[in-house]
Design a protein around this motif. Structure first.
Motif, mmCIF file in Angstrom:
data_model
loop_
_atom_site.group_PDB
_atom_site.id
_atom_site.type_symbol
_atom_site.label_atom_id
_atom_site.label_comp_id
_atom_site.label_asym_id
_atom_site.label_seq_id
_atom_site.Cartn_x
_atom_site.Cartn_y
_atom_site.Cartn_z
ATOM 1 N N LEU A 246 -16.398 124.895 89.683
ATOM 2 C CA LEU A 246 -14.763 125.249 89.045
ATOM 3 C C LEU A 246 -14.908 125.789 88.207
ATOM 4 C CD1 LEU A 246 -11.982 124.300 89.472
ATOM 5 C CD2 LEU A 246 -12.880 122.682 88.073
ATOM 6 N N SER A 247 -15.415 126.038 87.641
ATOM 7 C CA SER A 247 -15.521 127.069 86.155
ATOM 8 C C SER A 247 -15.969 128.641 86.704
ATOM 9 C CB SER A 247 -16.576 127.214 85.281
ATOM 10 O OG SER A 247 -16.224 125.529 84.497
ATOM 11 N N LEU A 248 -16.740 128.855 87.879
ATOM 12 C CA LEU A 248 -16.895 130.086 88.869
ATOM 13 C C LEU A 248 -15.887 130.258 89.004
ATOM 14 C CD1 LEU A 248 -19.109 132.394 89.541
ATOM 15 C CD2 LEU A 248 -19.646 130.117 90.645
ATOM 16 N N ALA A 249 -15.194 129.409 89.797
ATOM 17 C CA ALA A 249 -14.209 129.539 90.856
ATOM 18 C C ALA A 249 -13.274 129.806 89.321
ATOM 19 C CB ALA A 249 -13.576 128.510 91.590
ATOM 20 N N LEU A 250 -12.948 129.380 89.001
ATOM 21 C CA LEU A 250 -11.626 129.824 88.146
ATOM 22 C C LEU A 250 -11.990 131.198 87.682
ATOM 23 C CD1 LEU A 250 -10.440 126.170 85.740
ATOM 24 C CD2 LEU A 250 -9.644 127.286 87.588
ATOM 25 N N GLY A 251 -13.034 131.601 87.014
ATOM 26 C CA GLY A 251 -13.298 132.800 86.182
ATOM 27 C C GLY A 251 -12.959 134.071 87.635
ATOM 28 N N TRP A 252 -13.545 133.269 88.768
ATOM 29 C CA TRP A 252 -12.977 134.845 89.852
ATOM 30 C C TRP A 252 -12.078 134.767 90.564
ATOM 31 C CZ3 TRP A 252 -16.676 138.358 91.787
ATOM 32 C CH2 TRP A 252 -16.410 138.942 92.624
ATOM 33 N N VAL A 253 -11.546 133.770 90.784
ATOM 34 C CA VAL A 253 -10.177 134.124 91.464
ATOM 35 C C VAL A 253 -8.462 133.776 90.945
ATOM 36 C CG1 VAL A 253 -10.748 134.060 93.866
ATOM 37 C CG2 VAL A 253 -10.324 131.868 92.263
ATOM 38 N N LYS B 257 -7.947 127.188 81.582
ATOM 39 C CA LYS B 257 -8.487 126.957 79.760
ATOM 40 C C LYS B 257 -9.219 125.676 80.476
ATOM 41 C CE LYS B 257 -5.720 128.843 76.378
ATOM 42 N NZ LYS B 257 -7.060 129.681 76.435
ATOM 43 N N VAL B 258 -9.623 125.345 81.494
ATOM 44 C CA VAL B 258 -10.257 123.941 82.252
ATOM 45 C C VAL B 258 -11.781 124.491 82.005
ATOM 46 C CG1 VAL B 258 -11.442 122.558 83.917
ATOM 47 C CG2 VAL B 258 -8.977 123.222 83.469
ATOM 48 N N SER B 259 -11.747 125.792 81.549
ATOM 49 C CA SER B 259 -12.973 126.375 81.376
ATOM 50 C C SER B 259 -13.334 126.894 80.599
ATOM 51 C CB SER B 259 -13.367 128.095 83.029
ATOM 52 O OG SER B 259 -14.670 128.098 82.503
#
Length: 538
Positions: free
Chosen positions: A474-481, A493-495
């Motif tokens: 989830l952290s990777l997905a939030l940072g990516w897209v 900010k969940v990441s």
């Protein structure tokens, strides 16, 4: 047979002498075991690609802006090596350019994980021998594993096709088939590699190395040619997906290359599977020395994980060199497109396009490093479930001491690979080494927190260890897209990475870094306390 019944497996009807006896039953078992992991991966990869038309439509709103992207790619070899060439300036062509390479790579990762899990990992844990005691054919396990991968990649292709059909049905189908076909090529690669190795970890590592080589070949080929015609591009299955040319006069004949690769690798895998016993491999591990040289539990942990750490370190150094070489070309890609500029600044800060690009790349390295630390921490879970931990703990080694050896490699290794990634980034860019290395080390705080969450989940509820992967993903997905989708700050900010300063460029703020490190210490302590109190899995 009681143990077999406990797994949810029902013996197949028919003679065990039939090579494919029990395939259907094993397929149902495999789909049941992957009922959470596979849908999540498919939705993440397919959903991101399917929604890209709407996202990029807001970034490149006019034909002139899209034509500018094509012109930039013709002149910018470093960015072509990352995304590939643009074959058409339609919105569908821009989507194919931005997403084909990375989504195909993610499909390959999903496929290799599925196939290794249902082949070599089943043999390594002894479950396959138990299942084969029922009426199961020799080639049924491999067939069912490949069928699970086929189901996943078919669902992925359908999702991409349906989501982008509005941009052109033929182009959407070509893009979906290309991504799914890359997944199936590496599914059969994993099936072949699993016959040679004794451990699932090595099988995953070697197949991932083949994927890395394919990515590197494509990157080198695309850097040398602006139309995907270089021989190095054609040596890579990811390059084949590019050369399908979705939304740009599709080349359907390229699908024959995928079919040939799947058939040839699958035939090799089946031939090898029929020539070895369950649990054996063609490349047996070398026997250790007659006298032991590992005096401590931490020494054993370092020995077990040193190959993985070396591979990740080399990969981060090379990735840093590649991304660093692209930094000066970031301004060419952005041009006068205000939305692209805003998206990049949201990812990397507002201190200038080059610094924002470097900060964004440092952040991406940090998010990928989270995959390393979660994998390294959960090696404890693998050692425990495979019953290799019991002989160690039966000696004068406490649980915390045993776990501490692996955690030292996990947390220290995460800092090391980030240091190597930052060094490569600085050298590739040719700028000041100090600021970029400092920015890379700041990311370690967030990486450690994700590793600590994995420790807590493993120590307290080991059977839910997959939750650690879910949070890291989830952290990777939030940072990516996340920035591209213009998600609200509260969602981003969940990441933990979103709480860090955007370095280099922004001012250093130590408060969030200290909080993340403190939380990492708390979660790690909670996980170790849980490990001390619970039963060891058998």
């Amino acid at each position: 047979m009681t143990a077999v019944a406990d797994t949810g497996f029902a013996p197949a009807r028919g003679g065990g002498s039939r090579p494919l006896a029990g395939t259907g039953t094993l397929l149902r078992l495999g789909l049941r075991r992957d009922r959470v992991m596979v849908p999540l991966w498919v939705l993440a990869i397919g959903g991101t690609t399917a929604s890209a038309g709407n996202t990029l439509g807001k970034v490149y709103e006019t034909p002139a802006q899209r034509a500018g992207v094509v012109d930039s790619m013709v002149a910018n070899s470093s960015l072509r090596s990352l995304y590939g060439p643009v074959f058409d300036d339609s919105l569908g062509g821009i989507v194919a350019w931005r997403y084909t390479v990375f989504m195909a790579a993610f499909a390959a990762v999903l496929s290799l994980l599925v196939v290794v899990r249902h082949t070599r990992e089943e043999e390594e844990t002894g479950r396959q021998e138990m299942l084969s005691a029922a009426m199961v054919g020799r080639r049924a396990p491999l067939t069912s594993a490949l069928l699970v991968a086929l189901v996943a990649n078919t669902a992925l292709a359908l999702l991409v096709t349906a989501g982008l059909a509005g941009e052109g049905a033929a182009g959407a189908l070509a893009l979906g088939l290309g991504i799914g076909a890359v997944g199936m090529v590496f599914a059969t690669t994993a099936a072949m590699v699993a016959q040679f190795t004794e451990t699932a970890r090595l099988a995953k590592g070697l197949t991932a190395a083949a994927l890395g080589l394919a990515f590197a070949l494509r990157a080198a080929g695309d850097a040398a040619s602006d139309d995907g015609s270089h021989v190095l591009t054609w040596l890579s299955p990811i390059g084949w997906a590019e050369n399908l040319r979705p939304f740009a006069a599709e080349r359907w004949w390229v699908l024959l290359l995928f079919a040939a690769a799947v058939v040839i690798q699958g035939a090799v895998a089946y031939g090898l599977a029929g020539r070895r016993d369950i649990g054996m491999s063609f490349l047996a591990a070398r026997p250790g020395p007659a006298e032991g040289r590992l005096a401590t539990a931490s020494g054993l942990a370092r020995r077990l994980q040193r190959g993985s750490l070396a591979g990740w370190g080399a990969g981060f150094l090379l990735a840093g060199l590649m991304f660093g070489g692209m930094a000066d070309g970031a301004a060419d890609l952005v041009g006068d497109n205000e939305r692209t500029r805003q998206m990049l600044e949201r990812m990397g800060g507002q201190s200038g396009i080059t610094d924002a690009f470097l900060a964004a790349m440092v952040g991406m390295l940090g998010m990928v490093a989270a995959m390393y630390i979660v994998q390294s921490v959960l090696r404890l879970h693998g050692e425990e479930t495979s019953q290799r931990a019991e002989p160690v703990l039966a000696a004068a080694v406490g649980r915390v001491r045993w776990a501490a050896g692996h955690l030292l490699v996990a947390f220290g290794g995460a800092a090391l690979i980030m240091l190597l990634g930052g060094l490569g980034l600085a050298l590739g860019h040719g700028g000041n080494v100090g600021p970029v290395l400092g920015a890379s080390l700041v990311q370690v705080a967030a990486v450690w927190l994700l590793g600590a969450v994995a420790v807590a989940v493993y120590g307290i509820v080991p059977r839910a260890a997959g939750l650690a992967w879910a949070y890291a993903g989830l952290s990777l997905a939030l940072g990516w897209v996340g920035a591209a989708l213009n998600l609200p700050d509260a969602a981003l900010k969940v990441s933990p990475f979103e709480h860090l300063p955007k370095l280099p460029g922004d001012d250093m703020v130590w408060g969030p870094v200290a909080v993340l490190v403190a939380l990492a210490a708390v979660f790690t302590a909670a996980g170790l306390a849980g490990l001390r109190r619970r039963d060891i899995l058998t």
